[in-house]
Design an enzyme around this catalytic site. Structure first.
Site, PDB file in Angstrom:
ATOM      1  CE  LYS A  54      -3.936  -2.165   2.229  1.00  0.00           C
ATOM      2  NZ  LYS A  54      -4.958  -2.641   3.447  1.00  0.00           N
ATOM      3  CD  GLN A  98      -3.707  -4.129   6.523  1.00  0.00           C
ATOM      4  OE1 GLN A  98      -3.651  -3.378   5.811  1.00  0.00           O
ATOM      5  NE2 GLN A  98      -4.584  -5.413   6.216  1.00  0.00           N
ATOM      6  CG  ASP A 121     -10.010  -0.177   4.851  1.00  0.00           C
ATOM      7  OD1 ASP A 121      -9.822  -0.456   3.595  1.00  0.00           O
ATOM      8  OD2 ASP A 121      -9.369  -0.733   5.749  1.00  0.00           O
TER       9      ASP A 121
END
Ligand code: NDP
Length: 300
Positions: A54, A98, A121
């Site tokens: 990422k 994460q 997200d």
């Protein structure tokens, strides 16, 4: 093989290129550089790989990447304090924590601490609610990538029968919401579904997000249907040598490709689209935060 193989790797590269061009334009015209902060708690090897990837792709797209690595025993209050700082930092437009988190942390509380405007997200309860009620939301990256591939292939999805196998908050449910938003007739199947093969057989669009290697068989698929395989499963591959493994999806690709009209491979299908959509979401969040028009075709 008769199915068109949907090249997620090439499509993801195209999206990254479009994001990169928009980032360059933002810098030139507004002196703004989008920034993505990724927080990793603990040392889960798979999470470390994702976070590295990422960060690299964020920088390649011309954005700023901020990585925060915290030890596994970090108190939840410290993580919440970091999120608060990132929420207030004007250089940060996207905040991603994460998952999975260590067991002593309350995942929902952590996710809901992220500013909804920076929730790239799309897991914050406000964004989930906005998506479900047809309001402008941040949309989870993997389902967004699937939707982009489907729109690219079919144009208008209106009236198509879609079956989503899996009802997780990360993939299945938001995928179903997005398909419903595009006026598909949507069925969500799960482990308690009766006659799964019969349900799948109705579908013009099948999205498999189960986590069971090669579960979806060719005889389940309506001839000509589009099959999007989200699953990533590692299985033994003795043909490659002792102890070797390979990745397969939730769909039996070889046989399904003889029946489907179009199908995503694993690897090289949905996987690469997920990070490309994370970059697209960071750009979208940056434009929204600054009250600038959003680039077309990069969100739902
Ligand atoms: P979850 O484990 O959270 O959800 C799996 C879903 O599949 C559940 O709803 C479960 O039903 C359903 N299911 C399990 N067994 C069956 C069965 N035999 N028949 C029908 N339904 C079944 O997984 P995720 O949604 O997080 O992920 C799904 C897959 O996608 C995984 O392989 C994961 O690695 C992959 N993935 C890939 C991403 C990418 O970037 N390409 C991103 C995220 C995930 P129930 O609710 O009843 O238990």
């Amino acid at each position: 093989m008769s199915a068109k193989i949907i090249d997620g790797k090439a499509f993801a590269a195209e999206i990254r290129g479009r994001v990169g061009a928009e980032v360059a334009r933002l810098k030139a015209e507004h002196d703004i550089t989008p920034g993505l902060a990724v927080v990793l708690v603990g040392e889960d090897p798979a999470s470390q790989v994702y976070v590295r990837s990422k960060g690299r792709q964020t920088i390649e797209a011309g954005m700023n990447s901020y990585e925060h690595k915290l030890p596994a025993d970090t108190p939840e209050a410290d993580l919440l304090a970091l999120i608060e700082r990132l929420n207030e930092d004007p250089a940060v437009h996207g905040v991603l924590v994460q998952l999975p988190l260590p067991r002593h942390m309350d995942e929902a509380a952590v996710i809901n601490a992220i500013s909804p405007a920076k929730d790239v997200d799309g897991f914050h309860i406000l964004n989930v609610g906005r998506l479900a009620t047809g309001q402008k939301a941040m949309v989870p990256c993997t389902p967004l990538g699937c939707l982009m591939m489907l729109r690219d292939l079919h144009g208008n999805l209106s009236g198509m029968e879609a079956v989503v196998i899996g009802r997780s908050n990360i993939v299945g449910k938001p995928m179903a919401q997005l398909l419903l938003r595009d006026s598909c007739t949507v069925t969500i199947a799960h482990s308690r579904t009766r006659d799964l093969p019969g349900v799948v057989k109705r579908a013009d669009i099948v999205v498999a997000a189960v986590g069971r290697p090669e579960m979806v068989k060719d005889e389940w698929i309506k001839p000509g249907a589009t099959v999007i395989d989200v699953g990533i499963n590692r299985i033994p591959a003795p043909e490659k040598g002792e102890g070797k493994t390979r990745l397969v999806g939730d769909v039996d690709f070889e046989s399904a490709a003889k029946v489907a009209g179009a199908i995503t491979p694993v690897p090289g299908g949905v996987g690469p689209m997920t990070i490309a959509c994370l970059l697209a979401n960071t750009l979208t969040a940056c434009c929204r935060i600054h009250g600038l028009p959003e680039p077309e075709g990069l969100t739902a």
